[in-house]
Design a protein around this motif. Structure first.
Motif, PDB file in Angstrom:
ATOM      1  N   ALA A 141       0.388  -1.065  -0.582  1.00 46.73           N
ATOM      2  CA  ALA A 141      -0.318  -0.524   0.269  1.00 46.73           C
ATOM      3  C   ALA A 141       1.067   1.464   0.098  1.00 46.73           C
ATOM      4  N   THR A 142       0.393   2.046  -0.381  1.00 44.92           N
ATOM      5  CA  THR A 142       0.516   3.542  -0.045  1.00 44.92           C
ATOM      6  C   THR A 142      -0.222   4.534   0.637  1.00 44.92           C
ATOM      7  N   THR A 143       0.760   5.598   0.471  1.00 43.40           N
ATOM      8  CA  THR A 143      -0.074   7.157   1.697  1.00 43.40           C
ATOM      9  C   THR A 143       0.895   8.329   0.538  1.00 43.40           C
ATOM     10  N   HIS A 144       0.255   9.329   1.335  1.00 42.91           N
ATOM     11  CA  HIS A 144       1.559  10.358   0.892  1.00 42.91           C
ATOM     12  C   HIS A 144       3.434  10.245   1.585  1.00 42.91           C
ATOM     13  N   TRP A 145       4.238  10.776   0.956  1.00 40.82           N
ATOM     14  CA  TRP A 145       5.031  10.365   1.384  1.00 40.82           C
ATOM     15  C   TRP A 145       5.583  10.685   3.037  1.00 40.82           C
ATOM     16  N   GLY A 146       5.133  11.866   3.557  1.00 40.15           N
ATOM     17  CA  GLY A 146       5.026  12.372   4.587  1.00 40.15           C
ATOM     18  C   GLY A 146       4.593  11.418   5.572  1.00 40.15           C
ATOM     19  N   TYR A 147       3.707  10.562   5.576  1.00 36.08           N
ATOM     20  CA  TYR A 147       3.204   9.725   6.127  1.00 36.08           C
ATOM     21  C   TYR A 147       2.972   8.633   6.355  1.00 36.08           C
ATOM     22  N   GLY A 148       4.414   7.641   5.632  1.00 33.93           N
ATOM     23  CA  GLY A 148       4.666   6.373   5.546  1.00 33.93           C
ATOM     24  C   GLY A 148       5.356   5.421   6.344  1.00 33.93           C
ATOM     25  N   ASP A 149       6.043   6.555   7.161  1.00 30.96           N
ATOM     26  CA  ASP A 149       6.369   6.055   8.006  1.00 30.96           C
ATOM     27  C   ASP A 149       6.030   5.982   9.362  1.00 30.96           C
ATOM     28  N   ARG A 150       4.791   6.161   9.526  1.00 31.09           N
ATOM     29  CA  ARG A 150       4.482   6.423  10.284  1.00 31.09           C
ATOM     30  C   ARG A 150       3.149   5.064  10.306  1.00 31.09           C
ATOM     31  N   LEU A 151       2.616   5.358   9.134  1.00 36.75           N
ATOM     32  CA  LEU A 151       1.842   3.800   8.650  1.00 36.75           C
ATOM     33  C   LEU A 151       2.625   2.940   9.449  1.00 36.75           C
ATOM     34  N   ALA A 152       3.675   2.238   8.958  1.00 39.74           N
ATOM     35  CA  ALA A 152       4.148   1.322   9.149  1.00 39.74           C
ATOM     36  C   ALA A 152       4.847   1.063  10.194  1.00 39.74           C
ATOM     37  N   ALA A 153       5.018   2.234  11.226  1.00 44.74           N
ATOM     38  CA  ALA A 153       5.577   1.773  12.372  1.00 44.74           C
ATOM     39  C   ALA A 153       4.174   0.615  12.843  1.00 44.74           C
ATOM     40  N   ARG A 154       3.460   2.016  12.787  1.00 47.89           N
ATOM     41  CA  ARG A 154       1.694   1.540  12.990  1.00 47.89           C
ATOM     42  C   ARG A 154       1.036   0.449  13.110  1.00 47.89           C
ATOM     43  N   HIS A 155       1.788  -0.179  11.412  1.00 55.19           N
ATOM     44  CA  HIS A 155       0.613  -1.465  11.714  1.00 55.19           C
ATOM     45  C   HIS A 155       1.779  -2.038  10.521  1.00 55.19           C
ATOM     46  N   PRO A 156       2.795  -3.002  11.557  1.00 53.75           N
ATOM     47  CA  PRO A 156       3.992  -3.386  10.410  1.00 53.75           C
ATOM     48  C   PRO A 156       3.731  -4.576   9.223  1.00 53.75           C
ATOM     49  N   THR A 157       2.179  -5.159   8.979  1.00 52.56           N
ATOM     50  CA  THR A 157       1.789  -6.298   8.341  1.00 52.56           C
ATOM     51  C   THR A 157       1.938  -6.094   7.223  1.00 52.56           C
ATOM     52  N   VAL A 158       1.970  -4.622   7.234  1.00 50.34           N
ATOM     53  CA  VAL A 158       0.849  -3.721   5.642  1.00 50.34           C
ATOM     54  C   VAL A 158       2.646  -3.507   5.046  1.00 50.34           C
ATOM     55  N   ALA A 159       2.991  -3.943   3.824  1.00 49.03           N
ATOM     56  CA  ALA A 159       3.855  -3.535   3.173  1.00 49.03           C
ATOM     57  C   ALA A 159       3.777  -2.178   2.315  1.00 49.03           C
ATOM     58  N   VAL A 160       4.640  -0.456   3.550  1.00 49.54           N
ATOM     59  CA  VAL A 160       4.290   0.202   3.045  1.00 49.54           C
ATOM     60  C   VAL A 160       4.826   0.915   2.303  1.00 49.54           C
ATOM     61  N   ASP A 161       4.951   1.064   0.772  1.00 47.90           N
ATOM     62  CA  ASP A 161       5.916   1.868  -0.473  1.00 47.90           C
ATOM     63  C   ASP A 161       5.218   3.090  -0.765  1.00 47.90           C
TER      64      ASP A 161
END
Length: 334
Positions: free
Chosen positions: A127-147
């Motif tokens: 999944a993706t999101t705005h570049w400024g919020y990706g690290d937080r999304l990945a840390a909060r939901h480690p099962t999501v492959a944030v790119d």
């Protein structure tokens, strides 16, 4: 036969109005350009409350999420400054989780991905999101492959977009999937928009990158490659999609991209895999499958050929590695 494609856009307080306006306007124009079946666009909120956008404009909802019943064609969650409260709202998250199985596809724009993740809809997906919020999304939901590299990502029937105007790129892609490229081009012309930025175009410094290929066929195929990395992207499959011979396809890619179709596909897959390795805890084998490689070993070799480094090294690097600038013989598409 479908009489209409029902699209429910979900909003909440402090939502980003462009995350709603881009998809709804593009779909409305698609209807006026002859979409058949047409789109039926609805705006839903918890308890049908007005959604006060961060721009100060209040949006009147036509649907209360609690009373919406499927089936839905598309369930789309907008992003915005209120995403933290939205993702923590059990009433909203419960309704998204309830409606998702009754939707042909589920999508989010920008930080709307946080709401999908809170509902468990992004678990074990890219999944993706705005570049400024990706690290937080990945840390909060480690099962999501944030790119956070691409403008939008499709994983199965779940779509996520980077944010704001990338909602338009995603919506044009959905229109093309539903009705074909001719209608999507007509919508883009009405919107005075470039059709359409490829999914794998970088969110950051996109205007400093090399200009997009001048040939529309090559441009469209490059977007298709970025959005369908795990599909059959052999030269024969790409040529069939474009309606040209493989020899002509090779000439077009060589002229406009300076490389062959096979090398272009391999580079797109390798670079997407590198971003996924760096932004997730997925194994090389899992990354390889998502990006179109047959095995972890095939991916390791692609990393070595492209970057001169293995997957474990790339994962530990502080910054993305640069591709090696050296000529070499063509490597078959994995």
């Amino acid at each position: 036969m479908l009489t209409a494609r029902r699209v429910l856009i979900v909003a909440y307080d402090n939502t980003q109005i462009l995350d709603i306006a881009c998809p709804s306007s593009a779909l409305d124009i698609a209807n006026r350009c002859g979409a058949n079946p047409p789109y039926r666009i609805e705006l839903g909120t918890v308890s049908r409350r007005p959604a006060h956008s961060s721009a100060g404009i209040a949006l009147t909802a036509g649907q209360s999420l609690e009373t919406v019943a499927g089936p839905l064609d598309t369930l789309l969650v907008a992003g915005g400054a209120g995403y933290e409260e939205a993702a923590a709202d059990p009433r909203l998250v419960t309704q998204i989780r309830r409606l998702a199985p009754h939707s042909r596809r589920v999508a989010s724009v920008c930080t709307g991905a946080y709401v999908l993740a809170a509902a468990g809809l992004l678990d074990h997906r890219r999944a993706t999101t705005h570049w400024g919020y990706g690290d937080r999304l990945a840390a909060r939901h480690p099962t999501v492959a944030v790119d956070t590299r691409p403008l939008y990502v499709r994983d199965g029937n779940v779509y996520t977009a980077a944010g704001v105007t990338s909602a338009l790129d995603l919506t044009l892609s959905l229109i093309e999937d539903d009705h074909g490229p001719t209608l999507a081009r007509a919508v883009a012309r009405e919107l005075v928009s470039y059709l359409h930025r490829p999914a794998d175009q970088a969110q950051i410094s996109m205007f400093l990158a090399a200009p997009p290929p001048g040939d529309r066929l090559v441009r469209d195929l490059r977007g298709h490659i970025g959005a369908h990395l795990a599909d059959d992207l052999s030269p024969a499959a790409l040529a069939a999609r474009a309606g040209v011979s493989t020899r002509h396809l090779t000439r077009l890619f060589t002229t406009h991209l300076g490389t062959t179709p096979a090398r272009a596909v391999r580079a797109a897959r390798t670079e997407a895999a590198a971003h996924l390795v760096r932004s997730s805890a997925l194994s090389l084998a899992a990354v390889g499958r998502r990006c179109g490689f047959r095995s972890a070993q095939t991916l390791r070799q692609a990393f070595l050929d492209h970057y001169g480094a293995g997957g474990d090294t790339i994962r530990r690097m502080p910054d993305m590695p640069r591709p090696r600038a050296r000529p070499g013989r063509e490597t078959p598409v994995p």
